[in-house]
Design an enzyme around this catalytic site. Structure first.
Site, mmCIF file in Angstrom:
data_model
loop_
_atom_site.group_PDB
_atom_site.id
_atom_site.type_symbol
_atom_site.label_atom_id
_atom_site.label_comp_id
_atom_site.label_asym_id
_atom_site.label_seq_id
_atom_site.Cartn_x
_atom_site.Cartn_y
_atom_site.Cartn_z
ATOM 1 N N ALA A 1 0.793 -1.162 -0.099
ATOM 2 C CA ALA A 1 0.095 -0.118 -0.188
ATOM 3 C C ALA A 1 0.989 1.375 -0.099
ATOM 4 O O ALA A 1 0.451 2.334 -0.679
ATOM 5 C CB ALA A 1 -1.241 -0.202 1.107
ATOM 6 N N THR A 2 2.181 1.315 0.707
ATOM 7 C CA THR A 2 2.806 2.237 0.362
ATOM 8 C C THR A 2 3.105 2.919 -0.774
ATOM 9 O O THR A 2 2.916 3.904 -1.180
ATOM 10 C CB THR A 2 4.343 2.275 1.195
ATOM 11 O OG1 THR A 2 4.043 1.753 2.614
ATOM 12 C CG2 THR A 2 5.140 3.287 1.267
ATOM 13 N N ASN B 1 -5.711 3.141 10.553
ATOM 14 C CA ASN B 1 -4.702 1.911 11.189
ATOM 15 C C ASN B 1 -4.604 2.055 12.489
ATOM 16 O O ASN B 1 -4.388 1.385 13.279
ATOM 17 C CB ASN B 1 -3.595 1.874 10.266
ATOM 18 C CG ASN B 1 -2.692 3.344 10.378
ATOM 19 O OD1 ASN B 1 -3.511 4.227 9.714
ATOM 20 N ND2 ASN B 1 -1.749 3.195 10.913
ATOM 21 N N GLN C 1 -6.446 -0.905 5.425
ATOM 22 C CA GLN C 1 -7.018 -1.489 6.731
ATOM 23 C C GLN C 1 -8.458 -1.885 6.571
ATOM 24 O O GLN C 1 -9.213 -2.531 7.264
ATOM 25 C CB GLN C 1 -7.155 -0.454 7.776
ATOM 26 C CG GLN C 1 -5.637 -0.017 8.241
ATOM 27 C CD GLN C 1 -4.738 -1.372 9.025
ATOM 28 O OE1 GLN C 1 -5.552 -2.105 9.570
ATOM 29 N NE2 GLN C 1 -3.511 -1.374 9.514
ATOM 30 N N SER D 1 -3.283 -3.781 0.358
ATOM 31 C CA SER D 1 -2.123 -4.283 0.992
ATOM 32 C C SER D 1 -2.325 -5.737 1.477
ATOM 33 O O SER D 1 -3.402 -5.879 2.229
ATOM 34 C CB SER D 1 -1.593 -3.486 2.309
ATOM 35 O OG SER D 1 -0.380 -4.224 2.861
ATOM 36 N N HIS E 1 -0.684 -7.884 3.088
ATOM 37 C CA HIS E 1 -0.247 -8.347 4.631
ATOM 38 C C HIS E 1 -1.272 -7.811 5.777
ATOM 39 O O HIS E 1 -1.043 -8.275 6.873
ATOM 40 C CB HIS E 1 1.293 -8.250 4.612
ATOM 41 C CG HIS E 1 1.382 -6.852 5.160
ATOM 42 N ND1 HIS E 1 1.441 -6.282 6.548
ATOM 43 C CD2 HIS E 1 1.922 -5.681 4.381
ATOM 44 C CE1 HIS E 1 1.892 -4.979 6.508
ATOM 45 N NE2 HIS E 1 2.084 -4.594 5.251
ATOM 46 N N THR F 1 9.147 -7.421 -12.921
ATOM 47 C CA THR F 1 8.951 -8.880 -12.890
ATOM 48 C C THR F 1 7.625 -8.926 -11.614
ATOM 49 O O THR F 1 8.170 -8.787 -10.658
ATOM 50 C CB THR F 1 9.687 -9.852 -12.683
ATOM 51 O OG1 THR F 1 10.713 -9.724 -13.776
ATOM 52 C CG2 THR F 1 9.187 -11.279 -12.873
ATOM 53 N N CYS G 1 7.429 6.559 22.825
ATOM 54 C CA CYS G 1 8.563 5.539 22.825
ATOM 55 C C CYS G 1 8.194 4.314 21.726
ATOM 56 O O CYS G 1 9.175 3.767 21.634
ATOM 57 C CB CYS G 1 8.532 5.314 24.351
ATOM 58 S SG CYS G 1 7.098 4.523 24.877
HETATM 59 C C1 PLP Z 1 -0.002 -0.848 6.635
HETATM 60 C C2 PLP Z 1 -0.710 0.401 6.062
HETATM 61 C C3 PLP Z 1 -0.117 0.907 4.978
HETATM 62 C C4 PLP Z 1 1.499 0.513 4.218
HETATM 63 O O1 PLP Z 1 1.111 -0.594 3.387
HETATM 64 P P1 PLP Z 1 2.398 -1.478 3.229
HETATM 65 O O2 PLP Z 1 1.761 -2.633 2.144
HETATM 66 O O3 PLP Z 1 2.914 -2.105 4.455
HETATM 67 O O4 PLP Z 1 3.488 -0.686 2.252
HETATM 68 C C5 PLP Z 1 -0.633 2.083 4.337
HETATM 69 N N1 PLP Z 1 -1.807 2.381 4.639
HETATM 70 C C6 PLP Z 1 -2.680 2.020 5.591
HETATM 71 C C7 PLP Z 1 -3.733 2.366 6.478
HETATM 72 C C8 PLP Z 1 -1.694 0.704 6.435
HETATM 73 O O5 PLP Z 1 -2.667 0.514 7.467
#
Ligand code: PLP
Length: 405
Positions: free
Chosen positions: A80-81, A160, A188, A208, A210, A248, A334
């Site tokens: 997602a980044t 998130n 999310q 994303s 994961h 790829t 922290c």
């Molecule tokens: C985790 C997250 C991202 C980043 O996703 P990645 O696949 O880890 O780069 C972006 N936006 C939100 C809201 C997220 O929770």
């Protein structure tokens, strides 16, 4: 109390907004593509390539089906980044000659905010809309912020940190009516709440794998084809993904992402009810008889797997130390990679002490009732103990006040 853990040293995982474990069914689907079916999906001259390409196209369809899109509108990225970077920079740069303004939200993920900041340095204008104290967008403020110069409105589906759900259909209607594209970071939201790019008038959506029980290292950008959204690609190369994302394709990851999307479609409703009940139980058990517990973000308009709480009269660092046997997150400085307190909780108007004492508890597919009971017991215990200890250290008059309260 029973410890719902793998062993003494493996903390109970309650950080499902940070990442999710890949579902075993996802791993099973992926494995052959690391082995015998290792072909490059862009190899067009032999069956190794065809086999991988076929699998990738099935996965593309599965991801598209999750959000009501067509397969050709799905551009695979590394996550997602990357999808957020491609959406914001890609649209801004493609339409720069006509429009130069972007509207987004103060509580977006860092990768959206940092991308917006970079575009500001390139000469684009960005409006960062505030949220109300529940974390929700003010639609009137959005309406007022959009001008003839606005090329893009970017508002996340689900936050998130606090899990609140933004009114995507209303935002989409507004943006469409005012001639701006609508991008939404749904990392999310996907697989947790129903999403439909047509009904919600969404032009671009970031995903994303994961965050939805798929593998790390893959995500997607949905890009509307009718009417077409133009993008300037970030990556130059072989012209894969319709020229929008050269490189790829990682076929095993795409297959896993597709399987994760397929499972989400089949199980979303039942899983949402299950998690809703677990979260209610968790909140009830933590807050029963415990004063000074504050829920951060709207509790109703929220994904079921998220609870974000602040505890009066404890410090976040001590709280996290006391809860080492549970893997969770905090908005405290922290606890963040950037060593800054949460910008999301700050945007809700929380005082620094409330941000420092916040806990984000993320429940998910592999969270059980006994996990929730264990966590609730440990959190109550830790908060009570820290308050008593701090009171004992405090001045006698404070001790007396706490003793009678
Ligand atoms: C985790 C997250 C991202 C980043 O996703 P990645 O696949 O880890 O780069 C972006 N936006 C939100 C809201 C997220 O929770």
């Amino acid at each position: 109390m029973e410890r719902a853990m793998i062993n003494e040293r493996t903390p109970l995982y309650l950080d499902y907004q940070a990442t999710t474990p890949a579902d075993p069914r996802v791993v099973d689907a992926m494995l052959p593509y690391f082995g015998k079916r290792f072909g490059n999906p862009h190899s067009v001259s032999h069956p190794y390539g065809w086999e991988a390409a076929d699998a990738v196209e099935i996965a593309r369809g599965q991801v598209a089906a999750l959000i009501g899109a067509t397969a050709r509108e799905i551009v695979f990225t590394s996550g997602a980044t990357e999808a957020n970077n491609l959406a914001l920079k890609g649209v801004a740069r493609a339409y720069a000659a006509k429009k130069n303004h972007i509207v987004t939200l103060a509580t977006e993920h860092k990768c959206v905010l940092a991308t917006a900041r970079r575009l500001e340095r390139e000469g684009f204008r960005v409006t960062y809309l505030p949220v109300d104290k529940a974390g929700l967008i003010d639609l009137a403020a959005l309406d007022a912020a959009i001008t003839k110069e606005t090329v893009l409105v970017s508002v996340m589906g689900v936050n998130n940190e606090i899990g609140v759900i933004q009114p995507l259909a209303e935002i989409g209607r507004l943006a469409r009516a005012r001639g701006a594209f609508f991008h939404t970071d749904c990392a999310q939201a996907a697989g947790k709440i129903p999403l439909d790019v047509e009904a919600m008038k969404i032009d671009l959506m970031s995903l994303s794998a994961h965050k939805m029980y798929g593998p790390k290292g893959i995500g997607a950008l949905y890009v509307r084809r009718r009417p077409r959204v133009r993008l300037v690609p970030e990556m130059d190369g072989g012209g894969q993904e319709e020229g929008l994302r050269s490189g790829t394709l990682p076929a095993p990851l795409a297959v896993g992402f597709g399987r994760a999307a397929e499972i989400a479609v089949a199980e979303m409703d039942a899983e949402a009810s299950r998690l809703q009940a677990l979260r209610a139980r968790l909140y009830e058990r933590i807050s029963r008889g415990l004063s000074g517990v504050r829920v951060n973000g709207d509790l109703e308009r929220r994904v079921p797997g998220n609870l974000n709480l602040s505890f009066a009269d404890v410090t976040g660092e001590n709280l996290m130390l006391a809860l080492k046997d549970i893997a969770l997150s905090s908005g405290a400085a922290c606890a963040s990679a950037s060593k800054e307190p949460s910008h999301v909780l700050a945007a809700l108007g929380l005082a620094e002490a409330e941000i420092e004492s916040s806990l984000r508890i993320g429940l998910g597919r592999f969270t059980s009732e006994s996990d929730v009971d264990y966590a609730a017991g440990r959190i109550r215990e830790a908060v009570t103990r820290l308050r008593t200890r701090d009171a004992a250290d405090a001045a006698p008059e404070t001790r007396a006040r706490i003793a009678v309260s």
